[in-house]
Design a protein around this motif. Sequence first.
Motif, short mmCIF file in Angstrom:
data_model
loop_
_atom_site.label_atom_id
_atom_site.label_comp_id
_atom_site.label_asym_id
_atom_site.label_seq_id
_atom_site.Cartn_x
_atom_site.Cartn_y
_atom_site.Cartn_z
N ILE A 199 -7.70 13.99 11.94
CA ILE A 199 -6.61 13.85 10.72
C ILE A 199 -6.20 13.55 9.97
N HIS A 200 -6.96 14.39 8.68
CA HIS A 200 -6.68 13.43 7.21
C HIS A 200 -5.77 12.18 6.86
N GLN A 201 -4.76 12.60 6.99
CA GLN A 201 -3.55 11.91 6.93
C GLN A 201 -3.27 10.60 5.56
N ALA A 203 -1.65 9.74 2.17
CA ALA A 203 -1.25 9.04 2.15
C ALA A 203 0.13 10.21 1.03
N GLU A 204 -0.05 10.79 0.05
CA GLU A 204 1.08 11.75 -0.49
C GLU A 204 0.89 13.30 0.35
N GLY A 253 -4.67 10.82 -2.53
CA GLY A 253 -5.16 11.16 -1.55
C GLY A 253 -5.46 12.72 -0.62
N PHE A 255 -9.03 13.34 0.87
CA PHE A 255 -10.71 13.32 2.13
C PHE A 255 -11.02 14.97 2.30
N ARG A 285 5.48 15.11 7.27
CA ARG A 285 4.38 14.46 7.91
C ARG A 285 3.45 14.63 8.53
N ASN A 674 2.28 11.95 13.51
CA ASN A 674 2.81 11.37 12.77
C ASN A 674 1.68 10.14 12.63
N LEU A 675 2.14 8.91 12.12
CA LEU A 675 1.44 7.77 11.67
C LEU A 675 2.12 6.61 12.62
N TYR A 678 -0.37 8.71 15.60
CA TYR A 678 -2.01 8.52 15.37
C TYR A 678 -2.11 7.60 14.27
#
Lengths: 754, 210
Positions: A199-201, A203-204, A253, A255, A285, A674-675, A678
């Motif tokens: 997943i790209h995840q 930041a924004e 970000g 990506f 998120r 979620n961070l 993941y």
Amino acid sequence: MEKKDSRYAMEDSNLWYETYASDQTQHSSEALSSDSDKKFKLIGKHIKRIDGKKIVTGKAPFTQDIKLKGMLIGKILRSPHAKAEVLSIKLDVAKSLSGVKAAILMIRGNIQYAGQMVAAVAAVDEKTADKALELIKVEYKPMPFVVIEEKAREEGSPQVHDKRPNVEQRRGYSRGDVEAGFGKADVVIERTYKTAVEIHQTAETHVSIAKWQGERLTIWDSTQAIHSVRDQLAEVLQIPASRIKVIKQYMGGGFGSKLGLNEQTVAASMLAKETNRPVKVMLTRKANSLCVGNRPSTFQTYKGGVKKDGTITALSLLSHTSGGIRGGDRSSEPMIDVHKCENAKVEDYNIYMNTGPSKPTRAPGLVQGTFGLEGFIEELANEIGMDPLEFRKKNYTTKNRGGTGIPYSSKGLDKAYEIGAKQIGWHKRNKVPGEGKGRIRRGIGMAAGIWWGAGSPGTLADVKLHPDGSVEAVCGTQDIGCGTRTHMAIVTAETLGLEPKDITVKLGNSDYPWAPLSGGSLTTPSVAPALRDAALKAAEHLKGMAASKLKVSASSIVCENFTFQEKGNPKNATPFKEVLGDLSHEIVFHGERKGLPEGYAYNTFGAHFAEVEVDTMTGMIKVIKVVAVHDSGRIINKLTAESQVIGGITQGLSTALFEQRIMDNETGRMVNPNLRDYKIATSMDIPEIVPLFVDSVDPRINILGTKGLGEPPRIPASAVIANSVYNAIGIHIREIPMTPDKVLQALKEKEVAR
Amino acid sequence: MNKGKMKKGKTNTFTRRDFLKGFGSGTLGVAITPKLLAQKAESIQTKAGEVPVYAKKQIKFTVNSKAYTKVVEPQETLLDVLRDKLSLTGAKKTCDRGECGGCTVLLDGNPIYSCMYLAIRADGTNIKTIEGMAKEGKLHPLQQAYIDKDAYQCGFCTPGFIMASEALLKKKSNPDLGEIKKGLSGNLCRCGNYTKIYQAVDQAAKAGRS
Ligand code: FES
Ligand code: FES
């Protein structure tokens, strides 16, 4: 909603990168005047970003930070089911909640994955919008679904698309005769490599603001592609593109996940229309983990034949890939191109399943394909007892298609091999993989990479001169964190004899001259030559004006140090500002990034080398050092280029060791959206990173000889870690992420096999 | 991580999410008014137990040396108040659940995830955000170092990282690489430019000692 709607058309296929790969066939026969022998003062040096101050003071306006007068907050309701028929949706209770200004349907047809958009609301604040979502009543009829690749491939598994089988063949590739090639080999092996969904995840999270003024629509969007967003939105809303303006100044970000129109932009536009007020929609998120794209998983089976002297006689690839409800990634490019081989064949299949649609993810297909191919190359080399670096050198080619195609315009991969091997201390590696002893095993490995990155012919940029002496560089491109603003300033300042800070850079607005999306390593080789072209024209004009002042011919004038001066006689000079002062009004010079000469292949190259430690007790992999050497032609700004490379390596390490979307077979949902769950690389995982460049200038790619650098550092970055682990423990972990359980399992199997 | 900064994964304390869960379907179709919120807050006070729950409340706090008096709602986080009520948008909403450090600010000198800190708890505290780092237009040595080393790409995580760096250097003026890594381990940079961030912190530390 009977409109032609690209929300649905978008689900077709993920062939974005093939489009611009084939762009390269739009050659022009025009000969280029190359700057390849020029010595520059700014270009190629370490130049600090011109917008650094805005970033470090927290003043850079990200879309998330923008608040307009009277702005409403929009929110999106999502399906909890992986597949379902929507029987009814009741919006009226939500609509009647005080503070709610609109509630609209956003779905047509069936639910295809958990997290799919169903409805949207706009309210005076966030908590009211949240409450409104709870009040929307949706009646679903759940249907059988499949969210695991292996299961989707099984006979009789729930069919994802009505008119397509779950396993669908896609375009393959073939040259020569692989069977004959295998027949000539001394050794033939077959290996399978797997990569997980990533997943790209960013930041924004994805966020858009829409504001209508009569018939005109302005969008502030966290996007990599202002022009694509404008054009695709025009199609969805059925209004002329000329009435839409898309603005993106700072973006946290992308990506690849922000390469075109996303659902939140459509929702914001529709809600804003309905309420006649500006609306902001920002994804959570969790939504960002489910709905804005992902890197498809791959299952790659390579078969290769090799002679004892290291000649590769044939390579074949059977690939399966899943991009959820959308097509997957093509991982065959490295095998088709990188190493010399006459006979090659690719068979490629999509696997469909009920998960969120894929989107290009920094170097789509190439990250996976390089992990597979470069791992396989190491295993082939090992089969014949050859040093993998020697093996790669033996199969080096200066023509594409494994030596059977057209020549590369420039290829510095051989130099990258040389520089990288020296930097890492290649001689220190285990001569036989896994020959080290003890609990902690060290290993050194390498991997090569290829990408496109020639830029888009037709990119436009302007240089505007003002009588007060100020200069603008204008281009409808976007700075997604690579330092494009600064690149624009550098090229313009270099050409006009100024400093970067003297240039007012304008970008990130779709009303400006066209530039391609910022993805695929397109930006610098598109924008920099276009600006150079415009600035050269401006310089030409100004030299003509200065000539009469200096009483010399225009051709003997140079722009340097804020002046126009006679070549070889710097005393005969007139200040830049004074010459501009003679202008009666502002004047604009249009520049263009011209076509690519025919008959050549335009590619970027890189080689990574790494050193790792594997703890055979815990299965933990620790990356000690990574050396990256890239051939991306002339580098415009070494400082930001280094950041680009470091970022690519960090992300590649993250992919190699940690990242995977985990789907639950029972509920059809993602269990780690979620961070925290993941996993991505953090501060504690970062090795010593050495970013280096092959200082080459492509002689014909564009007037600056520059190629792209966005994708390249990401490409060998996961493969190199797997190959280093192989050198450390003598087992190739053929699946990323290489989590400790897989390492321990592999070690156990080796023990048993002994 | 430093005191006051919530650890990842530890959620056995009372969070605003538990608080919000307190709202059942009882309010269906009814306008949410601050009054209702307050009543609801009262009614679950006993359920939540150990931690006191407040209704809408006036708080006084200092942000970047400026005193503020603000009425905040019980579910509002410090991050929301900073961004929406004070227009200080330097701290970012990246995960909004204590997983990334994008929202890091200093509260009485300690780094906190402001997305996990209820605004009502900030009463009487002294807060510093990225907007308070430069003095009279002169950049803080950390800010200058981030520019010099190009310690960012997209720049979205940068305010959070600079605040975490500031907290680290306040505790340890001369950190080695391991200490820098650890000191910043509560912050994520998805662009992945950690290598340069370490260099920036190192430069600032050296500047601070000279
Ligand atoms: S936004 Fe607060 S920790 Fe991520
Ligand atoms: S600079 Fe983009 S997330 Fe750190």
